[in-house]
Scaffold this motif. Structure first.
Motif, short mmCIF file in Angstrom:
data_model
loop_
_atom_site.label_atom_id
_atom_site.label_comp_id
_atom_site.label_asym_id
_atom_site.label_seq_id
_atom_site.Cartn_x
_atom_site.Cartn_y
_atom_site.Cartn_z
N TRP A 47 0.83 -1.21 0.00
CA TRP A 47 0.00 0.00 0.00
C TRP A 47 0.86 1.26 0.00
CZ3 TRP A 47 -4.84 -0.45 -1.26
CH2 TRP A 47 -5.51 -1.64 -1.01
N GLU A 50 5.72 1.85 3.84
CA GLU A 50 5.76 1.34 5.20
C GLU A 50 4.77 0.20 5.45
OE1 GLU A 50 7.98 2.43 7.29
OE2 GLU A 50 8.72 3.96 5.88
N ARG A 51 3.96 -0.12 4.46
CA ARG A 51 2.87 -1.04 4.75
C ARG A 51 2.63 -2.02 3.61
NH1 ARG A 51 -3.22 0.72 6.79
NH2 ARG A 51 -3.59 -1.13 8.06
N THR A 52 2.77 -3.31 3.91
CA THR A 52 2.43 -4.39 3.00
C THR A 52 1.35 -5.22 3.68
OG1 THR A 52 4.66 -4.45 2.06
CG2 THR A 52 3.28 -6.40 1.74
N VAL A 53 0.15 -5.22 3.12
CA VAL A 53 -1.00 -5.86 3.75
C VAL A 53 -1.14 -7.29 3.25
CG1 VAL A 53 -3.51 -5.76 4.03
CG2 VAL A 53 -2.18 -3.65 4.02
N ARG A 93 7.68 -8.43 7.98
CA ARG A 93 7.23 -7.04 8.08
C ARG A 93 5.92 -6.83 7.31
NH1 ARG A 93 10.44 -3.80 10.64
NH2 ARG A 93 9.43 -1.95 9.77
N TYR A 94 5.01 -7.80 7.44
CA TYR A 94 3.68 -7.69 6.88
C TYR A 94 2.75 -7.05 7.90
CZ TYR A 94 5.00 -11.08 3.21
OH TYR A 94 5.58 -11.72 2.16
N THR A 95 1.63 -6.52 7.41
CA THR A 95 0.63 -5.87 8.26
C THR A 95 -0.73 -6.50 8.03
OG1 THR A 95 1.82 -3.76 8.17
CG2 THR A 95 -0.49 -3.66 8.79
N ALA A 129 -2.10 -2.35 13.65
CA ALA A 129 -1.08 -1.56 12.98
C ALA A 129 0.29 -2.15 13.24
CB ALA A 129 -1.11 -0.11 13.48
N PRO A 157 -6.85 1.29 3.18
CA PRO A 157 -6.16 2.20 4.09
C PRO A 157 -6.12 3.60 3.49
CG PRO A 157 -4.92 0.17 3.74
CD PRO A 157 -6.04 0.18 2.75
#
Length: 285
Positions: A47, A50-53, A93-95, A129, A157
């Motif tokens: 996304w 800083e963010r991989t969903v 480092r997944y969210t 988060a 998001p």
């Protein structure tokens, strides 16, 4: 130590107790655990920087016999599998956008020893988060969001959708536009009129994707515990006809008595890797 290894160690005490008989079934919990990891990898969506969903709601479909063996323990097994997904996400480092859930379901179209994993990204009103999600109890899904298995996240998001470059350490590119599949598509075969599977030491493994990697690594689609097998030994490609390709293994492959690096497969083809014999099967319908 890898996440799958830690998962196996957590289950060691249970193998001699509550799950002792259950774990003798053809579908092994570590197989499901590996499939859940791959489901996260295959459906990771970037996304922003800083963010991989990744999906947080999983359905593991089992044949009737395997479901009947495992369902009495589904609560404890589901908790262990959810914990493994959480640990793996933290490592990668997944969210998550909501609480992690793993549920078992019966599928009448699966034979004993075969399983299928479906997933979706289900957002809650207070998303988890940070890498691997954070603490907090479950919250109700947002009203009106589709959130179907195999579809995109049920809520978007607030950050911009896709970055110019992937975040540090990310192993996946954003999925191409227009490639979202209907609910059953992730497990659909190139020719859905043909069922394909392999048999190893009496255990069946369904070929439910275009490619199936065999090897000694826990990252392989089918793990073979044989010292003569390389970590990523070979790959079966489902098609008309199906083929097998050596992936640069140390000891190579033998198909129907012939050493080769690539061969066409037919129903009943015998594949030898290391000291292990694999039988390829396919049937109409």
């Amino acid at each position: 130590m890898g996440v799958l290894k830690k998962f196996e160690q957590r289950l060691e005490g249970l193998v001699n107790g509550t799950f002792a008989k259950v774990f003798k079934s053809e579908v092994q919990p570590v197989e499901i655990a590996g499939a859940l990891q791959r489901e996260c990898d295959n459906n990771a969506t970037i996304w922003n920087r800083e963010r991989t969903v990744v999906p947080n709601d999983f359905i593991v479909e089992l044949s009737t016999p395997d479901y009947e063996r495992l369902s009495p323990y589904s609560g404890q097994l589901g908790d262990e599998l959810a914990g493994l997904v959480r640990d793996y996400a933290k490592q990668q480092r997944y969210t998550f956008m909501g609480t992690i859930k793993v549920n078992l379901e019966k599928a009448d179209d699966l034979d004993t020893g075969l399983y299928r994993v479906r997933s979706r990204t289900l957002a809650s009103s207070t998303s988890q988060a940070g890498p691997g999600g954070g603490p907090g109890g479950p919250a109700a899904p947002q009203a009106g969001a589709p959130g179907g298995y195999g579809y995109p996240p049920s809520a978007v998001p607030s950050a911009p959708p896709m970055p110019a470059a992937p975040p540090p350490g990310a192993r996946h590119q954003p999925p191409a536009a227009g490639r979202q599949a209907p609910p059953q598509a992730p497990s659909a075969l190139p020719n859905n009129q043909v069922r394909r599977w392999i048999e190893i030491n009496g255990n069946r493994h369904q070929i439910s994707r275009p490619t199936l990697v065999l090897g000694r690594s826990t990252d392989a689609d089918v793990r073979i515990d044989d010292p003569g097998v390389s970590r990523r030994h070979c790959e079966i490609r489902a098609g008309t006809p199906s083929t097998i390709q050596d992936l640069g293994s140390t000891n190579g492959i033998v198909v129907d008595g012939q050493h080769t690096t690539r061969a066409t497969l037919r129903d009943g083809s015998r594949i030898v890797v290391g000291q292990t014999t694999i039988v390829y099967r396919q049937a109409e319908g």
